[in-house]
Design a protein around this motif. Structure first.
Motif, PDB file in Angstrom:
ATOM      1  N   ASN A 208      14.390  40.929 -11.087  1.00 54.93           N
ATOM      2  CA  ASN A 208      13.044  41.164 -10.328  1.00 54.93           C
ATOM      3  C   ASN A 208      13.376  42.010  -9.036  1.00 54.93           C
ATOM      4  O   ASN A 208      12.403  42.185  -8.283  1.00 54.93           O
ATOM      5  N   THR A 209      14.502  42.589  -8.746  1.00 56.40           N
ATOM      6  CA  THR A 209      14.853  43.479  -7.525  1.00 56.40           C
ATOM      7  C   THR A 209      13.903  44.587  -8.031  1.00 56.40           C
ATOM      8  O   THR A 209      13.591  45.310  -8.842  1.00 56.40           O
ATOM      9  N   ALA A 232      23.728  45.288 -19.090  1.00 56.51           N
ATOM     10  CA  ALA A 232      22.714  46.308 -18.532  1.00 56.51           C
ATOM     11  C   ALA A 232      21.713  45.952 -19.173  1.00 56.51           C
ATOM     12  O   ALA A 232      21.323  45.360 -20.073  1.00 56.51           O
ATOM     13  N   PRO A 233      20.427  46.533 -18.482  1.00 55.04           N
ATOM     14  CA  PRO A 233      18.756  46.384 -19.107  1.00 55.04           C
ATOM     15  C   PRO A 233      18.886  46.523 -20.526  1.00 55.04           C
ATOM     16  O   PRO A 233      19.245  47.866 -20.978  1.00 55.04           O
ATOM     17  N   PHE A 234      18.029  46.119 -21.357  1.00 51.88           N
ATOM     18  CA  PHE A 234      17.677  46.295 -22.601  1.00 51.88           C
ATOM     19  C   PHE A 234      16.156  46.761 -22.568  1.00 51.88           C
ATOM     20  O   PHE A 234      15.575  47.191 -23.621  1.00 51.88           O
ATOM     21  N   LEU A 238       9.527  47.981 -15.074  1.00 54.53           N
ATOM     22  CA  LEU A 238       8.416  47.172 -15.211  1.00 54.53           C
ATOM     23  C   LEU A 238       8.079  46.426 -16.650  1.00 54.53           C
ATOM     24  O   LEU A 238       7.063  46.736 -17.330  1.00 54.53           O
ATOM     25  N   THR A 239       9.087  45.542 -16.877  1.00 51.81           N
ATOM     26  CA  THR A 239       8.939  44.597 -18.148  1.00 51.81           C
ATOM     27  C   THR A 239       9.369  43.238 -17.452  1.00 51.81           C
ATOM     28  O   THR A 239       9.963  43.051 -16.733  1.00 51.81           O
ATOM     29  N   GLU A 240       8.746  42.215 -18.237  1.00 51.71           N
ATOM     30  CA  GLU A 240       8.955  40.885 -17.775  1.00 51.71           C
ATOM     31  C   GLU A 240       8.400  40.106 -18.979  1.00 51.71           C
ATOM     32  O   GLU A 240       8.112  40.314 -20.075  1.00 51.71           O
ATOM     33  N   GLY A 241       8.715  38.470 -18.774  1.00 54.44           N
ATOM     34  CA  GLY A 241       7.972  37.451 -19.732  1.00 54.44           C
ATOM     35  C   GLY A 241       8.831  37.594 -21.066  1.00 54.44           C
ATOM     36  O   GLY A 241       7.902  37.612 -21.991  1.00 54.44           O
ATOM     37  N   ILE A 253      13.295  39.405 -29.519  1.00 55.09           N
ATOM     38  CA  ILE A 253      12.724  39.164 -28.025  1.00 55.09           C
ATOM     39  C   ILE A 253      11.525  39.985 -27.771  1.00 55.09           C
ATOM     40  O   ILE A 253      11.575  41.021 -27.644  1.00 55.09           O
ATOM     41  N   TYR A 254      10.462  39.435 -27.583  1.00 58.99           N
ATOM     42  CA  TYR A 254       9.006  39.776 -27.284  1.00 58.99           C
ATOM     43  C   TYR A 254       9.175  40.015 -25.713  1.00 58.99           C
ATOM     44  O   TYR A 254       9.286  38.877 -25.097  1.00 58.99           O
ATOM     45  N   PHE A 255       8.285  40.943 -25.062  1.00 56.46           N
ATOM     46  CA  PHE A 255       8.175  40.809 -23.595  1.00 56.46           C
ATOM     47  C   PHE A 255       6.995  41.816 -23.563  1.00 56.46           C
ATOM     48  O   PHE A 255       6.320  42.556 -24.303  1.00 56.46           O
ATOM     49  N   ASP A 256       6.452  41.615 -22.295  1.00 52.06           N
ATOM     50  CA  ASP A 256       5.420  42.251 -21.468  1.00 52.06           C
ATOM     51  C   ASP A 256       5.640  43.413 -20.839  1.00 52.06           C
ATOM     52  O   ASP A 256       6.284  43.387 -20.122  1.00 52.06           O
ATOM     53  N   SER A 257       5.295  44.668 -21.260  1.00 53.71           N
ATOM     54  CA  SER A 257       5.618  45.680 -20.997  1.00 53.71           C
ATOM     55  C   SER A 257       4.405  46.190 -20.007  1.00 53.71           C
ATOM     56  O   SER A 257       3.379  47.059 -20.315  1.00 53.71           O
ATOM     57  N   TYR A 258       4.216  45.575 -18.575  1.00 56.04           N
ATOM     58  CA  TYR A 258       3.055  45.674 -17.956  1.00 56.04           C
ATOM     59  C   TYR A 258       2.957  47.255 -17.361  1.00 56.04           C
ATOM     60  O   TYR A 258       1.945  47.225 -16.897  1.00 56.04           O
ATOM     61  N   GLY A 259       4.269  47.821 -17.235  1.00 55.28           N
ATOM     62  CA  GLY A 259       4.027  49.156 -16.636  1.00 55.28           C
ATOM     63  C   GLY A 259       3.468  50.286 -17.570  1.00 55.28           C
ATOM     64  O   GLY A 259       2.395  50.887 -17.103  1.00 55.28           O
TER      65      GLY A 259
END
Length: 311
Positions: A208-209, A232-234, A238-241, A253-259
């Motif tokens: 979250n930096t 490293a990030p996959f 601006l992705t989370e959850g 792996i599901y995630f919220d791409s809020y960007g």
């Protein structure tokens, strides 16, 4: 007589197959809609890729000063009871919401678990997540909190410098004293534990930096950590959850791409290489992240029936 015996045998086998099919697990996804003031929603899926929304609210938020429900996480215990925890406030509260249900429709035993009450300067208690530790027989809850001035920070504000904490329970009535779960040296939220195989655990987390705000994974031989070798990030900025499930030999792996204002997913077999499966999934519009959990077909059908009666 022989024909009658075979007829009875076939009927018994057919009934057994029917009963087994009724008890077969399906995937469900706890959910909410912004601005998080309505309450608990559900999605369901038979294959882990295509999700359908169930109409209706199944628990309205009444706990805490802000009365919201964000990040609902559900787990089913060995007796078949479902347990729910959720974020009750953006800031100003030192606990998480809790309730239990036998059928995902009627939720009881609502209360606040005061997990950070012992830390008077705690800013927030965000995104609690369940995990069942088979090695110890404990049900863990992990979440993110900020305690200003406690940890080194980069460009983060003191009120936005999170670390992960945990508590555990065996009876869902008493909980162990809160302990630090993860301090990777940077602000971390939205972490999810999964057991890849015996003595091999993976933590899917949000860095979250401010420069990152993306998803990574770390590894441990113990559910309580320490989780090391952070990758490293996959996911993109601006992705989370993250929410994780296993389908056959792959982890999704599901995630919220809020960007980009959409829901995304990747698949992996080793948590080292990741493949986008956005073209294979369907997520209803408006869904916000919760937890993917197993429910019985029988319980899902009860919820679907209740939804029709509500509407």
């Amino acid at each position: 007589m022989i024909k009658k015996y075979y007829y009875q045998l076939i009927c018994c086998l057919g009934l057994g197959l029917f009963m087994n099919s009724c008890q077969k697990d399906v995937y469900m996804f706890s959910s909410f809609h912004e601005p998080a003031d309505e309450g608990l929603r559900y999605l369901y899926s038979y294959d882990g890729y295509n999700w359908n929304e169930i109409d209706g609210i199944y628990l309205a938020p009444t706990l805490g000063s802000q009365k919201i429900m964000r990040d609902p996480s559900i787990i089913r215990d060995k007796k078949g009871t479902y347990h729910l925890v959720w974020t009750i406030a953006w800031k100003g509260e030192k606990g998480i919401g809790y309730a239990s249900s036998a059928d995902l429709i009627t939720w009881e035993n609502q209360r606040i678990i005061p997990v950070m009450e012992h830390e008077p300067t705690t800013v927030n208690v965000w995104a609690p997540e369940w995990f069942y530790d088979e090695a110890t027989g404990e049900y863990m809850i992990i979440w993110a909190s900020t305690i200003p001035g406690r940890y080194p920070k980069g460009v983060e504000e003191e009120n936005n410098n999170h670390r992960m904490y945990y508590t555990s329970t065996r009876d869902f009535k008493t909980f162990t004293p809160t302990q630090l779960f993860a301090d990777p040296g940077f602000s971390i939220i939205d972490a999810v534990i999964l057991r890849k195989q015996k003595d091999e655990y993976v933590l899917v987390l949000k860095d979250n930096t401010r420069p990152n705000r993306n998803l990574k994974v770390a590894f441990s031989d113990n559910a309580k950590g320490p989780f090391l070798n952070i990758t490293a990030p996959f996911s993109a900025y601006l992705t989370e959850g993250p929410s994780v499930l296993k389908v056959k030999d792959e982890w999704l792996i599901y995630f919220d791409s809020y960007g980009s204002k959409k829901y995304e997913a990747v698949s992996t077999k080793d948590f080292k290489s990741f493949e986008s499966i956005n073209n294979k999934i369907h997520i209803p519009e408006g869904h916000k992240h919760g937890t993917i959990f197993h429910a019985t077909t029988k319980d899902l059908n009860k919820v679907l029936k209740a939804s029709k009666l509500k509407n």
